[in-house]
Design an enzyme around this catalytic site. Structure first.
Site, PDB file in Angstrom:
ATOM      1  N   HIS A  97      10.468  -1.115  -5.497  1.00 31.73           N
ATOM      2  CA  HIS A  97      11.369   0.241  -6.211  1.00 31.73           C
ATOM      3  C   HIS A  97      12.652  -0.027  -6.629  1.00 31.73           C
ATOM      4  O   HIS A  97      13.575   0.389  -7.563  1.00 31.73           O
ATOM      5  CB  HIS A  97      11.277   1.181  -5.139  1.00 31.73           C
ATOM      6  CG  HIS A  97       9.933   1.767  -5.177  1.00 31.73           C
ATOM      7  ND1 HIS A  97       9.960   3.429  -4.698  1.00 31.73           N
ATOM      8  CD2 HIS A  97       8.770   1.497  -5.271  1.00 31.73           C
ATOM      9  CE1 HIS A  97       8.691   3.832  -4.742  1.00 31.73           C
ATOM     10  NE2 HIS A  97       7.816   2.574  -5.104  1.00 31.73           N
ATOM     11  N   HIS A 268      -1.008  -2.930  -3.015  1.00 32.48           N
ATOM     12  CA  HIS A 268      -1.783  -1.946  -2.317  1.00 32.48           C
ATOM     13  C   HIS A 268      -2.644  -2.863  -1.275  1.00 32.48           C
ATOM     14  O   HIS A 268      -3.287  -2.153  -0.592  1.00 32.48           O
ATOM     15  CB  HIS A 268      -2.438  -1.157  -3.142  1.00 32.48           C
ATOM     16  CG  HIS A 268      -1.509  -0.229  -3.864  1.00 32.48           C
ATOM     17  ND1 HIS A 268      -1.972   0.974  -4.606  1.00 32.48           N
ATOM     18  CD2 HIS A 268      -0.073   0.136  -3.677  1.00 32.48           C
ATOM     19  CE1 HIS A 268      -0.894   1.833  -5.083  1.00 32.48           C
ATOM     20  NE2 HIS A 268       0.292   0.897  -4.544  1.00 32.48           N
TER      21      HIS A 268
END
EC number: 1.11.1.21
Length: 738
Positions: A97, A268
């Site tokens: 992020h 993920h």
């Protein structure tokens, strides 16, 4: 009794600046914001102007930092316990992020500067709980101090997180210098509420138009998200529609389909999401939190508020059977189960295997006696629903080594995309392989020209028949592609000769070709006559030619100056140039060359300031460059707009003296975006101008600067300042000179 004493007597705050008042931006929002040209000055930097971060980083014991980070991964803290006893997933998300705000459209965002520490990023809904990640890192940052920036530390921590869970990363480069204030130049969208839906009739500032066309340069689907809504577009759990959003947003971060699939599937593979309870239990974001929370936000009243009770995204997903170990389980699960829609404890849309498949195969993050079925996000199922993504994902499933390599490379690109060329990379972990997205240029492999050579070259250039305007505009076209945001563009590489830049309309391809061919003849003849392997590159010659033209123009104004020149640029090949990646460097408008499409005329002032900010110019530098470029005739197409002089090609301050002449009255012309300057007495048209030109007389701050250069005693200062600003742009990408 004076007013201040009276206010005290009545119990009022006598200091009006402590209250919330309207700013100039509130009163006049259409005025260009010059504040973005003065960010990150020495006044806000506690390190001082003499601080050399590269020198400090080179003295860092990087292995010791990595060892401390590895130890931190499993050092779970009660105030924010680690999922599965390992902070790896949290730190991967933090690094992702930090870097993932980058967008190729204007090069803004990204990990450089450590902007995740500041508003608005530190309080975005997509960054919930990353305040805790950075707070966990503080003891390590505190230990190593100035030797490693927050910006570098956040990315390094993501790498170490991956390595500590069995994944081999591609490499790491330091060199990101911390900023000390929020970046005001980045446009994150016009919405006035977090996560405003694009299809909400009350959202009058949607970033979408037409057939879900996302506004440029934005690269996220909603205000406060990094990329996409994990539940699907506007929360609609449609995997195929989500794939469309993914493709658009990742492409705007300069990722292709293969890199996109690798990043999602690789990222993920680790960790989990958090949605233990309803979102109304979550308190204010860091910027709105109470002072006693000391910069931490999103305090939760659900249970303990941490660990098993944590609420971050509102989704409660664990993708794999080994969430703290690299594996192929993510892809195996994605294609190994059929999936059905369900909801998290917080009520968010997510997916589970049909018919209870996979039950008990996935560990609980905190209770060793509990097991779960794997789960997925709508955006995960997009990799299966979209035909192109599915083909890639299945190939990665069948070829784990290829998948690992693709993820390693994509992760490196994600975390280093905004750093610019390899010349800026620091440290022993920099990979040796040269990558096309790094905009490579050849190394200097020959002796450089000396002062005598430069003098001789200038004589040849000025006797070539090329005009001052042609030489100046070509040098500007070459150098002014630079973006301080992601350190791309600039004159090094001479990509002005190559696609796509040689074909940009603003560069006037036919005229450009004429100038470059003439300079190539000079280059070839000169290099052939030199001995000892000495050469001058075309990249250097273009800049030298612009400087020679400016010296001539200054001389004709009665001023002898020398434009600084530092050889050392090289010429890139077309094979070293990614045409698709370079396309966004084409400016939608270039106010410096008075090239503004009519449809953008209304916002041309904003576009000029935005361009100046990307060039790292201050308001005075922008002002003096406009004045100089106009009188030198650098306008695209030879336009006379803004050429407020009777002696074009002479480096005079005529632009300013004539703009500020009250004997001229300005009126809109018949042509959109054009104005005519009439003599107040005779009514005759003296000049024509664009909104960009007139901005320097209408905008109070810019007029104040124009007045400096319009004074009777300003000619010498004007030339001196113009040359300094010009040289700054010409050398903007010369990281070897820093």
């Amino acid at each position: 009794m004076d007013a201040q004493t009276d206010d005290k007597a009545q119990g009022k705050c006598p200091f009006v600046h402590a209250e919330h008042g309207r700013t100039n931006r509130d009163w006049w929002p259409k005025q260009p914001n010059l504040q973005i040209l003065h960010q990150n000055s020495s006044l806000s930097n506690p390190m001082g102007e003499a601080f050399d971060y590269a020198k400090e980083f080179k003295s860092l014991d990087l292995n010791a930092v990595i060892a401390d980070l590895k130890a931190l991964m499993t050092d779970s803290q009660d105030w924010w316990p680690a999922d599965f006893g390992h902070y790896g997933g949290l730190f991967i998300r933090m690094a992702w992020h930090s870097a993932g705000t980058y967008r190729i459209g204007d090069g803004r965002g990204g990990a450089g500067g450590g902007q995740q520490r500041f508003a608005p990023l530190n309080s975005w809904p997509d960054n919930v709980s990353l305040d805790k990640a950075r707070r966990l890192l503080w003891p390590i940052k505190q230990k190593y101090g100035r030797k490693i920036s927050w910006a570098d530390l956040m990315i390094l921590t993501g790498n170490v997180a991956l390595e500590s869970m069995g994944f081999k990363t591609f490499g790491f480069a330091g060199g990101r210098i911390d900023t000390w204030e929020p970046d005001q130049s980045a446009y994150w969208g016009a919405e006035t509420t977090w996560l405003a839906l694009s299809n909400d009739p009350n959202n009058k500032h949607s970033r979408y138009s037409g057939d879900r066309d996302l506004e440029n340069p934005l690269a996220a689907v909603q205000m406060g998200l990094i990329y996409v809504n994990p539940e699907g577009p506007d929360g609609n759990p449609d995997p195929l529609a989500a794939a469309r959003d993914i493709r658009e947003t990742f492409a705007r971060m300069a990722m292709n389909d293969e890199e996109t699939v690798a990043l999602i599937a690789g990222g993920h593979t680790f960790g989990k999401t958090h949605g233990a309870g309803p979102a109304d239990h979550v308190g204010s974001e860091p910027e709105a939190a109470a002072v006693e929370q000391q910069g931490l936000g999103w305090k939760s009243s659900f249970g303990t508020g941490v660990g098993k009770d944590a609420i971050t995204s509102g989704l409660e997903v664990i993708w794999t059977q080994t969430p703290i170990q690299w594996s192929n389980h993510y892809l195996e699960n994605l294609f190994g189960f059929e999936w059905e829609l369900t909801k998290s404890p917080a009520g968010a849309h997510q997916w589970r295997p049909k018919n209870g498949a996979g039950a008990g195969s996935v560990p609980d993050a905190f209770d060793p006696n509990k097991r779960h079925a794997p789960s997925m996000l709508t955006t995960d199922l997009a990799l299966r629903a979209d035909p192109a993504y599915e083909k890639i994902a299945r190939r990665y499933l069948e070829n784990p080594a290829e998948f690992a390599d693709a993820f390693a490379r994509a992760w490196f690109k994600l975390t280093h995309r905004d750093m610019g060329p390899r010349a800026r990379y620091l440290g022993p972990l920099v990979p040796e392989e040269e990558l096309i997205w790094q905009d490579p240029v050849p190394a200097v492999d020959h002796p450089l020209v000396d002062e005598a050579d430069v003098v001789a070259l200038k004589e040849k250039i000025l006797s070539s028949g090329l005009t001052v305007a042609e030489l100046v505009s070509t040098a500007w076209a070459s150098a002014s592609t630079f973006r301080g945001s992601d350190k791309r563009g600039g004159a090094n590489g001479a990509r002005i000769l190559l696609a796509p830049q040689k074909d940009w309309a603003v560069n006037e391809p036919q005229k450009l070709d004429k100038v470059l061919k003439a300079l190539e003849v000079i280059q070839a003849d000169f290099n052939a006559a030199l001995s000892g392997g000495k050469k001058i590159s075309l990249a250097d010659l273009i800049i030298l030619a612009g400087g020679a033209a400016i010296e001539k123009a200054a001389s004709e104004a009665g001023q002898k100056i020398t434009v600084p020149f530092a050889p050392g640029r090289t010429d890139a090949s077309q094979e070293q140039t990614d045409v698709h990646s370079f396309a966004p460097l084409e400016p939608p408008a270039d106010g410096f060359r008075n090239d503004v499409p009519a449809k953008l005329a209304e916002i041309s002032g904003h576009l000029l300031v935005d361009r100046a900010q990307l060039l790292t110019l201050t308001a005075p530098e922008m002002t003096v460059l406009i004045g100089g470029l106009r009188v030198l005739g650098a306008n695209t197409g030879g336009s006379k707009h803004g050429v407020f002089t009777t002696r074009p090609g002479v480096l005079s301050n005529d632009f300013f003296t004539n703009l500020l002449d009250m004997g001229t009255e300005w009126k809109p012309a018949a042509e959109d975006g054009v104005y005519e300057g009439h003599d107040r007495k005779t009514k005759a048209v003296k000049w024509t101008a664009t909104r960009v030109d007139l901005l320097f007389g209408s905008h109070a701050q810019l007029r104040a600067l124009a007045e400096v250069y319009g004074c009777a005693d300003a000619q010498t200062k004007f030339v001196t300042d113009f040359v300094a600003a010009w040289t700054k742009v010409m050398n903007a990408d010369r990281f070897d000179l820093i």
